[in-house]
Design a protein around this motif. Structure first.
Motif, short mmCIF file in Angstrom:
data_model
loop_
_atom_site.label_atom_id
_atom_site.label_comp_id
_atom_site.label_asym_id
_atom_site.label_seq_id
_atom_site.Cartn_x
_atom_site.Cartn_y
_atom_site.Cartn_z
N UNK A 6 61.37 -29.68 -14.76
CA UNK A 6 62.45 -29.80 -13.78
C UNK A 6 63.78 -29.37 -14.40
N UNK A 7 63.94 -29.63 -15.68
CA UNK A 7 65.16 -29.21 -16.39
C UNK A 7 65.28 -27.69 -16.38
N UNK A 9 63.89 -25.65 -14.23
CA UNK A 9 64.11 -25.21 -12.85
C UNK A 9 65.56 -25.42 -12.42
N UNK A 10 66.14 -26.52 -12.88
CA UNK A 10 67.55 -26.78 -12.58
C UNK A 10 68.45 -25.73 -13.22
N UNK A 11 68.13 -25.34 -14.44
CA UNK A 11 68.92 -24.31 -15.11
C UNK A 11 68.74 -22.95 -14.44
N UNK A 12 67.54 -22.71 -13.92
CA UNK A 12 67.31 -21.45 -13.18
C UNK A 12 68.18 -21.41 -11.92
N UNK A 13 68.27 -22.54 -11.24
CA UNK A 13 69.12 -22.60 -10.05
C UNK A 13 70.57 -22.28 -10.41
N UNK A 14 71.03 -22.79 -11.55
CA UNK A 14 72.39 -22.49 -12.00
C UNK A 14 72.55 -21.01 -12.31
N UNK A 15 71.53 -20.42 -12.91
CA UNK A 15 71.56 -18.99 -13.21
C UNK A 15 71.66 -18.17 -11.92
N UNK A 16 70.89 -18.55 -10.92
CA UNK A 16 70.92 -17.83 -9.64
C UNK A 16 72.31 -17.88 -9.03
N UNK A 17 72.97 -19.03 -9.10
CA UNK A 17 74.33 -19.15 -8.58
C UNK A 17 75.30 -18.24 -9.35
N UNK A 25 73.29 -9.75 -4.48
CA UNK A 25 73.28 -10.25 -3.10
C UNK A 25 71.92 -10.17 -2.42
N UNK A 26 70.96 -9.47 -3.04
CA UNK A 26 69.64 -9.32 -2.45
C UNK A 26 68.88 -10.65 -2.58
N UNK A 27 68.66 -11.32 -1.47
CA UNK A 27 68.04 -12.64 -1.51
C UNK A 27 66.62 -12.61 -2.03
N UNK A 28 65.90 -11.51 -1.77
CA UNK A 28 64.54 -11.39 -2.29
C UNK A 28 64.53 -11.32 -3.81
N UNK A 29 65.49 -10.58 -4.36
CA UNK A 29 65.60 -10.47 -5.82
C UNK A 29 65.97 -11.82 -6.42
N UNK A 30 66.92 -12.50 -5.83
CA UNK A 30 67.33 -13.82 -6.34
C UNK A 30 66.16 -14.81 -6.28
N UNK A 31 65.41 -14.77 -5.20
CA UNK A 31 64.25 -15.67 -5.07
C UNK A 31 63.21 -15.35 -6.13
N UNK A 32 62.96 -14.06 -6.39
CA UNK A 32 61.98 -13.66 -7.39
C UNK A 32 62.39 -14.15 -8.78
N UNK A 33 63.67 -13.97 -9.13
CA UNK A 33 64.13 -14.44 -10.43
C UNK A 33 64.04 -15.96 -10.55
N UNK A 34 64.22 -16.64 -9.45
CA UNK A 34 64.13 -18.11 -9.47
C UNK A 34 62.69 -18.59 -9.63
N UNK A 35 61.74 -17.71 -9.36
CA UNK A 35 60.32 -18.06 -9.53
C UNK A 35 59.84 -17.93 -10.96
N UNK A 36 60.52 -17.10 -11.76
CA UNK A 36 59.99 -16.72 -13.06
C UNK A 36 60.58 -17.59 -14.18
N UNK A 37 59.73 -18.27 -14.95
CA UNK A 37 60.20 -19.11 -16.06
C UNK A 37 60.58 -18.26 -17.27
N UNK A 38 61.84 -17.83 -17.33
CA UNK A 38 62.28 -16.91 -18.37
C UNK A 38 62.08 -17.46 -19.78
N UNK A 39 62.18 -18.78 -19.93
CA UNK A 39 62.07 -19.37 -21.27
C UNK A 39 60.71 -19.13 -21.90
N UNK A 40 59.71 -18.85 -21.08
CA UNK A 40 58.36 -18.62 -21.60
C UNK A 40 58.26 -17.27 -22.30
#
Length: 216
Positions: A6-7, A9-17, A25-40
């Protein structure tokens, strides 16, 4: 494999903002990035900083791009679900995962064997595997699978690779950084068999795209 908490995911939400404030501004791109766990995709030493807009070193002397750069290149592609997308330079696999999350049929090439093995393993584990993942020379593209609706190059090309242009479908778009130490980002729209429209989108810095060298 590292957990996606959850930590994270919360940081991903901050990144998206942050990416929104920077002009993504592309909502599909923002949603895709929010799906991917970059830390991995990065070394554990940098895990606490994974959702900052920073590049980090990865295997084979390469880097994982800034999230903004990944988002910006992806936004320029205007990927539609089901499109055939050729990615030159799989790297860590992060950009690949974003394209898969957008519903593209992704064909990706990596010339560094260490990175090829790493990204293939990670993408499989997080269930974002591309349609085809190839160890080979990105300058050659994948003529046997062409044409492609979209082509994305994730390394700095000193010149525009003509073999890749030949593999772009009419109406298709290539996004590519061109230059030596610093590059300018370009989109290239194929108008017909012989004509292309080129637009420029500012300066970036990528690792160099290697040509005519033995595979790593």
């Amino acid at each position: 494999m590292k957990l996606d908490t959850l930590k994270h995911k919360g940081r991903r939400n901050q990144l998206i903002e942050l990416l929104k404030r920077k002009g993504i501004h592309d909502l599909n791109v923002l949603h895709a990035l929010n799906e991917i766990p970059r830390h991995i995709f990065i070394d554990s030493a940098f895990e606490d900083f994974a959702y900052e807009d920073r590049a980090f070193p990865i295997l084979s002397g390469q880097t994982i791009s800034h999230p903004y750069t990944v988002a910006f290149q992806t936004q320029l592609l205007h990927v539609q679900k089901g499109e055939k997308v050729l990615e030159i330079g799989t790297g860590s696999g992060y950009q690949t995962a974003v394209l898969v999350a957008l519903g593209a049929q992704v064909y990706t090439i990596e010339r560094q064997k260490e990175l090829f093995d790493f990204s293939k393993n990670i993408l499989k584990k997080i269930h974002f595997s591309p349609k085809h993942q190839i160890f080979g020379d990105g300058y050659q593209g994948l003529p046997s699978f062409a044409p492609f609706d979209k082509i994305i190059v994730t390394a700095g090309a000193p010149v525009l690779p003509k073999k890749l242009l030949e593999q772009l479908s009419v109406g298709g778009v290539m996004v590519i950084p061109i230059g030596n130490k610093e590059q300018k980002m370009y989109t290239i729209l194929r108008l017909d068999d012989k004509n292309f429209e080129t637009l420029e989108f500012g300066e970036y810095q990528f690792v160099p795209m290697l040509e005519k060298r033995e595979l790593g």
